[in-house]
Design a protein around this motif. Structure first.
Motif, short mmCIF file in Angstrom:
data_model
loop_
_atom_site.label_atom_id
_atom_site.label_comp_id
_atom_site.label_asym_id
_atom_site.label_seq_id
_atom_site.Cartn_x
_atom_site.Cartn_y
_atom_site.Cartn_z
N PHE A 297 0.86 -1.18 0.00
CA PHE A 297 0.00 0.00 0.00
C PHE A 297 0.90 1.23 0.00
CE2 PHE A 297 -3.74 2.24 2.31
CZ PHE A 297 -4.32 2.56 1.10
N ASN A 298 0.84 2.02 -1.08
CA ASN A 298 1.70 3.18 -1.23
C ASN A 298 0.86 4.45 -1.16
OD1 ASN A 298 3.73 5.10 -2.38
ND2 ASN A 298 4.85 3.20 -2.78
N LEU A 299 1.21 5.35 -0.24
CA LEU A 299 0.39 6.53 0.04
C LEU A 299 1.20 7.81 -0.11
CD1 LEU A 299 -1.32 5.17 3.26
CD2 LEU A 299 -2.50 5.64 1.11
N TRP A 300 0.57 8.82 -0.70
CA TRP A 300 1.17 10.15 -0.85
C TRP A 300 0.51 11.11 0.13
CZ3 TRP A 300 -0.67 14.18 -4.85
CH2 TRP A 300 0.11 15.35 -4.75
N PHE A 301 1.34 11.80 0.93
CA PHE A 301 0.85 12.82 1.85
C PHE A 301 1.44 14.16 1.40
CE2 PHE A 301 0.63 8.88 4.23
CZ PHE A 301 -0.65 8.96 4.77
N PRO A 302 0.69 14.93 0.62
CA PRO A 302 1.20 16.19 0.06
C PRO A 302 1.77 17.11 1.14
CG PRO A 302 -0.91 15.64 -0.94
CD PRO A 302 -0.71 14.69 0.20
N GLY A 303 2.98 17.59 0.89
CA GLY A 303 3.62 18.53 1.81
C GLY A 303 4.37 17.89 2.96
#
Length: 382
Positions: A297-303
């Motif tokens: 599970f690959n997640l992007w957390f902007p900033g």
């Protein structure tokens, strides 16, 4: 208290595997090439293990060659196929998101004058079969496409490629390291000629794997020396780890594979629901699909910096990754995220990989999501 959520990098050994290996170390310590009783006993253990592993992919025992892991298996399949078949052509097809143990041998072959086509992927981490069809030509001698990606979990169309290559001269290799133990695999149904796996991805020991090679596909050994492994791979076999590998495979039935996939998909939805409930901005890298490798599970957390988030989670007792463990010590950005979103995408430096295993529990996921929410919120305020 520490929670391990980096199972795509490696998995803890199952207790039954440890027990089998301990027994082997104490009792069957002979060299399997020796002709006396101790050697014959060790050889029998190896033969039984080979039978178990061959059955797990629908292969003949004689088609399996034990290796030190998937890296050696990938290098052997790619380099030895290319070198032994170059009179038929010098073109190879692979993808832009392969493991480094595939990409680096490809780079070596390019330096030797081979032409390598790297199929691009879309934002789901998937290749286009139209791109594949356009790349395949009369000079193609090898196709190497991973079964499932280690950073995104995308499940590539192996059976469709196998069908396309059924009447073609190209040999078909797949790195099944992440998929083995999660997806049912039958080499004939998939149409693959070469397949690589590693034991430590499914609660077995590190340092052992195998290369499946279809019976009539021959090339010189990569490792030179003695005549072990039917003269295909020199070096005294690691019987203890081979026995542990086979035990790890015995523990996973087809139903268990399906159950794990369903459990891991549930974990993904659990994390997403928790983040949304806390109003935490995030995006999934790739997609959430039932037929993917759901342990990744690959997640992007902007900033939010990958390094800062990973470090803070570690300090809070949760082990996750910024990408492939094989490049974790490098300052280079993820080649998988780069291939999917472009080199300028902020996702490359603001994403984490969470990967589940057989011992992961729903309670651990609840605790992880709570801590993740707090850390992301705090880091965004800075």
């Amino acid at each position: 208290m520490h929670t391990y959520l980096d199972n795509a990098a490696t998995t803890p050994m199952a207790q039954q595997v440890i027990a089998v290996m301990a027994e082997q170390m104490q009792q069957d310590f002979g060299n399997p090439s020796s002709t006396h009783w101790f050697g014959r006993t060790a050889h029998t253990v190896m033969d039984q293990s080979r039978q178990t592993l061959a059955q797990s992919i629908g292969a003949k025992p004689t088609e399996l060659q034990f290796t030190s892991g998937a890296t050696e298996a990938n290098n052997t399949a790619i380099l030895q196929t290319a070198h032994s078949r170059q009179a038929l052509g010098r073109h190879i097809i692979t993808t832009a998101i392969e493991h480094p143990s595939v990409l680096k041998p490809m780079a070596q072959l390019e330096q030797e004058g081979f032409t390598v086509t790297y199929l691009p992927v879309d934002e789901t981490g998937q290749i286009s079969l139209a791109d594949f069809d356009a790349a395949l030509d009369d000079e193609t001698i090898l196709v190497s496409v991973m079964m499932g990606n280690n950073e995104m979990g995308s499940h590539l169309p192996i059976a469709a490629i196998g069908t396309r290559l059924a009447a073609h001269q190209a040999w078909f290799h797949t790195d099944a390291t992440q998929a083995y133990g999660l997806l049912p695999i039958d080499v004939d149904a998939l149409g693959v000629d070469l397949l690589s796996v590693s034991a430590h991805k499914l609660n077995g020991p590190k340092g052992v794997g195998f290369l499946y090679r279809r019976a009539d596909h021959n090339f010189p050994p990569l490792m030179r020396g003695g005549e072990q492994e039917m003269k295909r791979r020199a070096g005294t076999e690691n019987v203890v780890s081979i026995a542990g590998f086979a035990e790890a495979v015995r523990l996973i039935s087809d139903q268990e594979k399906a159950d794990r996939q369903a459990k891991y998909l549930g974990f993904k939805h659990q994390i997403m629901a928790g983040l949304r409930a806390a109003d935490v901005a995030f995006e999934v890298n790739g997609t959430v699909q039932a037929d993917a490798l759901n342990h990744v599970f690959n997640l992007w957390f902007p900033g939010v910096s990958t390094y800062a988030l990973q470090t803070n989670l570690d300090l809070a007792g949760f082990a996750v990754s910024g990408g492939s463990a094989c490049t974790a010590g490098s300052l280079e950005p993820s080649h998988v995220l780069t291939a999917m979103y472009g080199a300028a995408s902020p996702r490359i430096a603001e994403s984490i990989r969470v990967s589940f295993g057989s011992t992961t529990t729903a309670l651990e996921i609840t605790q992880f999501t709570t801590v993740l929410t707090k850390i992301v919120t705090r880091l965004r305020k800075k």
